[in-house]
Design an enzyme around this catalytic site. Structure first.
Site, PDB file in Angstrom:
ATOM      1  N   ASP A  58       0.835  -1.209   0.000  1.00  0.00           N
ATOM      2  CA  ASP A  58       0.000   0.000   0.000  1.00  0.00           C
ATOM      3  C   ASP A  58       0.863   1.248   0.000  1.00  0.00           C
ATOM      4  O   ASP A  58       0.849   2.052   0.935  1.00  0.00           O
ATOM      5  CB  ASP A  58      -0.969  -0.001   1.185  1.00  0.00           C
ATOM      6  CG  ASP A  58      -2.232  -0.787   0.894  1.00  0.00           C
ATOM      7  OD1 ASP A  58      -2.261  -1.508  -0.124  1.00  0.00           O
ATOM      8  OD2 ASP A  58      -3.193  -0.703   1.683  1.00  0.00           O
ATOM      9  N   ASN A  89      -2.714  -4.621  -1.451  1.00  0.00           N
ATOM     10  CA  ASN A  89      -3.890  -4.720  -2.310  1.00  0.00           C
ATOM     11  C   ASN A  89      -4.072  -3.487  -3.203  1.00  0.00           C
ATOM     12  O   ASN A  89      -4.739  -3.551  -4.239  1.00  0.00           O
ATOM     13  CB  ASN A  89      -5.152  -4.955  -1.478  1.00  0.00           C
ATOM     14  CG  ASN A  89      -5.475  -3.807  -0.543  1.00  0.00           C
ATOM     15  OD1 ASN A  89      -4.623  -3.331   0.210  1.00  0.00           O
ATOM     16  ND2 ASN A  89      -6.714  -3.347  -0.566  1.00  0.00           N
ATOM     17  N   HIS A  90      -3.453  -2.361  -2.849  1.00  0.00           N
ATOM     18  CA  HIS A  90      -3.579  -1.167  -3.684  1.00  0.00           C
ATOM     19  C   HIS A  90      -2.570  -1.134  -4.825  1.00  0.00           C
ATOM     20  O   HIS A  90      -2.656  -0.247  -5.688  1.00  0.00           O
ATOM     21  CB  HIS A  90      -3.450   0.094  -2.835  1.00  0.00           C
ATOM     22  CG  HIS A  90      -4.735   0.509  -2.210  1.00  0.00           C
ATOM     23  ND1 HIS A  90      -5.547   1.491  -2.736  1.00  0.00           N
ATOM     24  CD2 HIS A  90      -5.371   0.052  -1.100  1.00  0.00           C
ATOM     25  CE1 HIS A  90      -6.614   1.627  -1.974  1.00  0.00           C
ATOM     26  NE2 HIS A  90      -6.532   0.770  -0.977  1.00  0.00           N
ATOM     27  N   HIS A 145       0.651  -8.712   3.337  1.00  0.00           N
ATOM     28  CA  HIS A 145      -0.104  -7.467   3.479  1.00  0.00           C
ATOM     29  C   HIS A 145      -1.443  -7.710   4.173  1.00  0.00           C
ATOM     30  O   HIS A 145      -1.830  -6.967   5.076  1.00  0.00           O
ATOM     31  CB  HIS A 145      -0.351  -6.819   2.118  1.00  0.00           C
ATOM     32  CG  HIS A 145      -1.120  -5.540   2.230  1.00  0.00           C
ATOM     33  ND1 HIS A 145      -0.555  -4.365   2.666  1.00  0.00           N
ATOM     34  CD2 HIS A 145      -2.437  -5.245   1.989  1.00  0.00           C
ATOM     35  CE1 HIS A 145      -1.463  -3.412   2.695  1.00  0.00           C
ATOM     36  NE2 HIS A 145      -2.613  -3.921   2.283  1.00  0.00           N
ATOM     37  N   HIS A 170      -2.536  -3.492   6.217  1.00  0.00           N
ATOM     38  CA  HIS A 170      -3.883  -3.536   5.640  1.00  0.00           C
ATOM     39  C   HIS A 170      -4.959  -2.802   6.439  1.00  0.00           C
ATOM     40  O   HIS A 170      -5.975  -2.412   5.873  1.00  0.00           O
ATOM     41  CB  HIS A 170      -4.287  -4.994   5.442  1.00  0.00           C
ATOM     42  CG  HIS A 170      -5.421  -5.212   4.483  1.00  0.00           C
ATOM     43  ND1 HIS A 170      -5.605  -4.461   3.342  1.00  0.00           N
ATOM     44  CD2 HIS A 170      -6.454  -6.112   4.485  1.00  0.00           C
ATOM     45  CE1 HIS A 170      -6.683  -4.889   2.691  1.00  0.00           C
ATOM     46  NE2 HIS A 170      -7.209  -5.892   3.367  1.00  0.00           N
TER      47      HIS A 170
END
Length: 263
Positions: free
Chosen positions: A30, A62-63, A113, A200
């Site tokens: 992220d 996840n980004h 993450h 996260h």
């Protein structure tokens, strides 16, 4: 600018070549969609990875994907700063496709993450995964970047009877899973690990210990973005390892040097 403060030596902020070369760093993902300085963050991290490739490590969050960076602000930031062509953005996305999705520290701590997956039983399952692609919307790759630990502190009396100890659908994220204490204990035991270190989730203190075994947390959540999105007023934190001894270091936010104004 809080990122620069992570380079420390004897509790004194420094940013010298010797510090980066001497101390190993692992970032948990992220890196973008957190304000209007994401490109600076990415260029800083990539430059250090190239220069200090033996001590500087990054895994994927996840980004780090096309779907979220288009929905949030990173793609727009690239276009605003570097013109209407997507050359810079596309190159960064291609680099994100190459990032590892997990790491271990001293063969005792799994760093990811997000969280665990019901489809991942061993570390070898992660190593055998095809990670050189866009983050999928479901499956074990998705889970490593999206899953969250079950939070017993947030449950009310009605939820105790339905407490998640293995895996349940993650309603908050609308994808992946929430994983519970039994899933964590089995995974750690099967892989001879002590704990899972993940990111996260924003934390008021910058960190959170979960599923504690005596005095040892089985899951550690680390959040290193202080005053998240300029509104949360949370602290940032990082973990320091010295001979398997774990120490939490907290830090506050730094003033922005400038602001972008879209005309």
């Amino acid at each position: 600018y809080p990122l620069c403060a992570l380079a420390v030596s004897d509790e004194r902020p420094v940013s010298t070549q010797s510090t980066w070369a001497r101390t190993k760093y692992l970032f948990l993902g992220d890196y973008v969609d957190r304000g209007c300085f994401s490109t600076e963050v990415v260029f800083f991290l990539f430059a250090h990875k190239i220069t200090y490739n033996r001590t500087f490590f990054m895994i994927r969050g996840n980004h780090e994907c096309r779907h979220l960076t288009s929905f949030f602000n990173f793609k727009d930031e690239c276009l605003y700063k570097y013109g209407p062509e997507t050359t810079i953005y596309d190159a960064i996305m291609d680099a994100f496709d190459k990032l590892p999705i997990a790491a271990t520290i001293n063969h005792k701590f799994l760093c990811i993450h997000g969280g665990l997956s019901p489809d991942i039983l061993t570390l070898k399952d992660i190593m055998n995964m095809d990670r050189f692609r866009e983050v999928p919307r479901e499956g074990p790759f998705c889970d490593l970047l999206w899953a969250d630990p079950y939070d017993e502190e947030e449950e009310d009396a009605e939820e105790i009877s339905t407490r998640t100890t293995w895996f349940s659908y993650n309603d908050t994220r609308q994808c992946s899973y929430v994983f519970g204490i039994d899933a964590v204990k089995q995974f750690l035991r099967r892989n001879n690990l002590t704990a899972i270190i993940r990111a996260h989730e924003a934390q008021v203190d910058g960190y959170k210990f979960s599923m504690i075994n005596g005095k040892i947390p089985r899951v550690v959540t680390i959040f290193s973005a202080p005053n998240y999105c300029d509104v949360y007023k949370n602290k940032g934190a990082c973990l320091q390892f010295t001979n398997d001894q774990l120490k939490i270091r907290q830090f506050g936010c730094s003033p922005h040097p400038y602001y972008l104004h879209v005309r």
